[in-house]
Design a protein around this motif. Sequence first.
Motif, PDB file in Angstrom:
ATOM      1  N   PRO A 153       0.839  -1.201   0.000  1.00  0.00           N
ATOM      2  CA  PRO A 153       0.000   0.000   0.000  1.00  0.00           C
ATOM      3  C   PRO A 153       0.872   1.248   0.000  1.00  0.00           C
ATOM      4  O   PRO A 153       1.882   1.312   0.709  1.00  0.00           O
ATOM      5  CB  PRO A 153      -0.788  -0.122   1.297  1.00  0.00           C
ATOM      6  N   ASN A 154       0.501   2.248  -0.797  1.00  0.00           N
ATOM      7  CA  ASN A 154       1.287   3.480  -0.844  1.00  0.00           C
ATOM      8  C   ASN A 154       0.492   4.560  -1.566  1.00  0.00           C
ATOM      9  O   ASN A 154      -0.436   4.257  -2.321  1.00  0.00           O
ATOM     10  CB  ASN A 154       2.629   3.225  -1.541  1.00  0.00           C
ATOM     11  N   PRO A 155       0.842   5.817  -1.363  1.00  0.00           N
ATOM     12  CA  PRO A 155       0.067   6.924  -1.945  1.00  0.00           C
ATOM     13  C   PRO A 155       0.473   7.306  -3.362  1.00  0.00           C
ATOM     14  O   PRO A 155      -0.130   8.210  -3.941  1.00  0.00           O
ATOM     15  CB  PRO A 155       0.363   8.068  -0.981  1.00  0.00           C
ATOM     16  N   SER A 156       1.504   6.696  -3.928  1.00  0.00           N
ATOM     17  CA  SER A 156       2.108   6.995  -5.238  1.00  0.00           C
ATOM     18  C   SER A 156       3.268   7.970  -5.066  1.00  0.00           C
ATOM     19  O   SER A 156       3.337   8.722  -4.086  1.00  0.00           O
ATOM     20  CB  SER A 156       1.101   7.572  -6.239  1.00  0.00           C
ATOM     21  N   SER A 157       4.160   7.951  -6.029  1.00  0.00           N
ATOM     22  CA  SER A 157       5.351   8.808  -5.959  1.00  0.00           C
ATOM     23  C   SER A 157       4.973  10.286  -5.963  1.00  0.00           C
ATOM     24  O   SER A 157       5.596  11.106  -5.270  1.00  0.00           O
ATOM     25  CB  SER A 157       6.300   8.500  -7.119  1.00  0.00           C
ATOM     26  N   LYS A 158       3.948  10.650  -6.701  1.00  0.00           N
ATOM     27  CA  LYS A 158       3.525  12.055  -6.768  1.00  0.00           C
ATOM     28  C   LYS A 158       3.102  12.569  -5.405  1.00  0.00           C
ATOM     29  O   LYS A 158       3.479  13.664  -4.979  1.00  0.00           O
ATOM     30  CB  LYS A 158       2.373  12.199  -7.768  1.00  0.00           C
ATOM     31  N   GLU A 159       2.310  11.759  -4.694  1.00  0.00           N
ATOM     32  CA  GLU A 159       1.811  12.177  -3.392  1.00  0.00           C
ATOM     33  C   GLU A 159       2.870  12.051  -2.302  1.00  0.00           C
ATOM     34  O   GLU A 159       2.824  12.779  -1.295  1.00  0.00           O
ATOM     35  CB  GLU A 159       0.582  11.339  -3.012  1.00  0.00           C
ATOM     36  N   PHE A 160       3.821  11.151  -2.472  1.00  0.00           N
ATOM     37  CA  PHE A 160       4.805  10.897  -1.413  1.00  0.00           C
ATOM     38  C   PHE A 160       5.977  11.870  -1.458  1.00  0.00           C
ATOM     39  O   PHE A 160       6.724  11.987  -0.487  1.00  0.00           O
ATOM     40  CB  PHE A 160       5.334   9.468  -1.511  1.00  0.00           C
ATOM     41  N   LEU A 161       6.165  12.585  -2.545  1.00  0.00           N
ATOM     42  CA  LEU A 161       7.333  13.453  -2.690  1.00  0.00           C
ATOM     43  C   LEU A 161       7.435  14.453  -1.539  1.00  0.00           C
ATOM     44  O   LEU A 161       8.530  14.710  -1.027  1.00  0.00           O
ATOM     45  CB  LEU A 161       7.290  14.189  -4.028  1.00  0.00           C
ATOM     46  N   GLN A 162       6.311  14.994  -1.106  1.00  0.00           N
ATOM     47  CA  GLN A 162       6.336  15.948   0.003  1.00  0.00           C
ATOM     48  C   GLN A 162       6.869  15.286   1.278  1.00  0.00           C
ATOM     49  O   GLN A 162       7.645  15.888   2.027  1.00  0.00           O
ATOM     50  CB  GLN A 162       4.943  16.505   0.255  1.00  0.00           C
ATOM     51  N   GLU A 163       6.445  14.034   1.527  1.00  0.00           N
ATOM     52  CA  GLU A 163       6.923  13.316   2.713  1.00  0.00           C
ATOM     53  C   GLU A 163       8.424  13.048   2.629  1.00  0.00           C
ATOM     54  O   GLU A 163       9.142  13.135   3.633  1.00  0.00           O
ATOM     55  CB  GLU A 163       6.156  11.998   2.890  1.00  0.00           C
ATOM     56  N   LEU A 164       8.895  12.727   1.431  1.00  0.00           N
ATOM     57  CA  LEU A 164      10.331  12.510   1.232  1.00  0.00           C
ATOM     58  C   LEU A 164      11.109  13.782   1.574  1.00  0.00           C
ATOM     59  O   LEU A 164      12.143  13.729   2.251  1.00  0.00           O
ATOM     60  CB  LEU A 164      10.612  12.089  -0.211  1.00  0.00           C
ATOM     61  N   ASN A 165      10.601  14.913   1.123  1.00  0.00           N
ATOM     62  CA  ASN A 165      11.289  16.179   1.391  1.00  0.00           C
ATOM     63  C   ASN A 165      11.297  16.506   2.881  1.00  0.00           C
ATOM     64  O   ASN A 165      12.276  17.057   3.399  1.00  0.00           O
ATOM     65  CB  ASN A 165      10.631  17.306   0.594  1.00  0.00           C
ATOM     66  N   ILE A 166      10.223  16.182   3.584  1.00  0.00           N
ATOM     67  CA  ILE A 166      10.192  16.374   5.037  1.00  0.00           C
ATOM     68  C   ILE A 166      11.219  15.466   5.703  1.00  0.00           C
ATOM     69  O   ILE A 166      11.957  15.881   6.604  1.00  0.00           O
ATOM     70  CB  ILE A 166       8.786  16.093   5.593  1.00  0.00           C
ATOM     71  N   ALA A 167      11.280  14.222   5.262  1.00  0.00           N
ATOM     72  CA  ALA A 167      12.219  13.259   5.845  1.00  0.00           C
ATOM     73  C   ALA A 167      13.666  13.710   5.668  1.00  0.00           C
ATOM     74  O   ALA A 167      14.513  13.431   6.534  1.00  0.00           O
ATOM     75  CB  ALA A 167      12.017  11.885   5.209  1.00  0.00           C
ATOM     76  N   LYS A 168      13.942  14.402   4.594  1.00  0.00           N
ATOM     77  CA  LYS A 168      15.313  14.857   4.323  1.00  0.00           C
ATOM     78  C   LYS A 168      15.798  15.877   5.345  1.00  0.00           C
ATOM     79  O   LYS A 168      16.994  16.158   5.433  1.00  0.00           O
ATOM     80  CB  LYS A 168      15.396  15.420   2.904  1.00  0.00           C
ATOM     81  N   GLU A 169      14.883  16.411   6.149  1.00  0.00           N
ATOM     82  CA  GLU A 169      15.259  17.344   7.216  1.00  0.00           C
ATOM     83  C   GLU A 169      15.831  16.607   8.430  1.00  0.00           C
ATOM     84  O   GLU A 169      16.269  17.236   9.383  1.00  0.00           O
ATOM     85  CB  GLU A 169      14.033  18.151   7.652  1.00  0.00           C
ATOM     86  N   SER A 170      15.821  15.277   8.378  1.00  0.00           N
ATOM     87  CA  SER A 170      16.227  14.464   9.535  1.00  0.00           C
ATOM     88  C   SER A 170      17.713  14.537   9.837  1.00  0.00           C
ATOM     89  O   SER A 170      18.139  14.236  10.953  1.00  0.00           O
ATOM     90  CB  SER A 170      15.842  13.005   9.299  1.00  0.00           C
ATOM     91  N   GLY A 171      18.523  14.880   8.849  1.00  0.00           N
ATOM     92  CA  GLY A 171      19.963  14.934   9.061  1.00  0.00           C
ATOM     93  C   GLY A 171      20.689  13.631   8.788  1.00  0.00           C
ATOM     94  O   GLY A 171      21.907  13.553   8.921  1.00  0.00           O
ATOM     95  N   VAL A 172      19.938  12.580   8.416  1.00  0.00           N
ATOM     96  CA  VAL A 172      20.559  11.305   8.040  1.00  0.00           C
ATOM     97  C   VAL A 172      20.153  10.981   6.610  1.00  0.00           C
ATOM     98  O   VAL A 172      19.156  11.513   6.106  1.00  0.00           O
ATOM     99  CB  VAL A 172      20.142  10.155   8.990  1.00  0.00           C
ATOM    100  N   PRO A 173      20.904  10.118   5.928  1.00  0.00           N
ATOM    101  CA  PRO A 173      20.519   9.729   4.569  1.00  0.00           C
ATOM    102  C   PRO A 173      19.122   9.124   4.538  1.00  0.00           C
ATOM    103  O   PRO A 173      18.761   8.323   5.408  1.00  0.00           O
ATOM    104  CB  PRO A 173      21.585   8.701   4.179  1.00  0.00           C
TER     105      PRO A 173
END
Length: 301
Positions: A73-93
């Motif tokens: 189950p997943n929201p699709s790459s289009k919808e998930f891109l925002q979550e990926l960008n938020i995750a990138k604020e974590s400071g780890v790869p």
Amino acid sequence: MKLTTEVGGLTLDNPTILAAGVLGTTGASLKRVARMGAGAVVTKSIGTEPKYGHPNPSMVRLECGYVNAMGLPNPSSKEFLQELNIAKESGVPVIASIFGGTEDEFKAVAEGLPGASAYELNVSCPHAKGYGMQVGTDPELVKKITRIVKNTVDAPVWVKLTPNVTDIRHLGIAAQDGGADAIVAINTLKAMAIDIDTGYPILGNVHGGLSGPAIKPVAVRCVYDLYEALDIPVIGVGGISNWADAVEFMMAGASAVEIGSAVYEDIGVFASVSMGISDYLDRKGMRLKELIGLSHRLVKK
């Protein structure tokens, strides 16, 4: 610095990584795992279109681990891109786990999720029709999928392999030939559970994938075999719940380890595993690099 490791084109402060599919659906949850000590995090597996997955029950706990049939189950790459960008604020790869049924689908997902630290190709899920191990048991297709993603993204490409084959080394070599920067081994083992009171299979999808402590010996063997066969790093995953498990995987040849099911018991497992590895190295007077592949060197003496 003691636990810093280079693996698959990335530098990690410590060798523990959140495995795909666990707390990886939102950027906030990925950031939380990073704060709890993970050296890197892997997202939920993402495809080209929204996917609702299999009907419930989709996960059952057993005495030896878990059997799940989520169905990607997943929201699709289009919808998930925002979550990926938020995750990138974590400071780890942040590694994007992606799946598809064809080479072009893998390419499209990778293009739709720009900016990930690396891309982990899910060619190994055992319970999603038309995806995962249904494409990942063909070495030639694994090589083609790896190559097309490698030519699409400007980032390392990792390939997560299925153990549900006669010889996992053939798949590892195919991924390496396709340009993979690292191999992740393993995904879950095909499994099922039955309710003895009713006689019905427990999972809505009937079949699922076994994770947790029961699969650790299989995963260790796969890592050991792949380490001998490949020139690229191997990342071990499967049943790791404490520092001793992680050390065992690294002795078998893993440059880093991914932790999944153990997070359900303790989200602080990443910090405790890292601390345990560090203490172990101090007791043995070793460096982390000396631990990786140690069993192979001892066997050859």
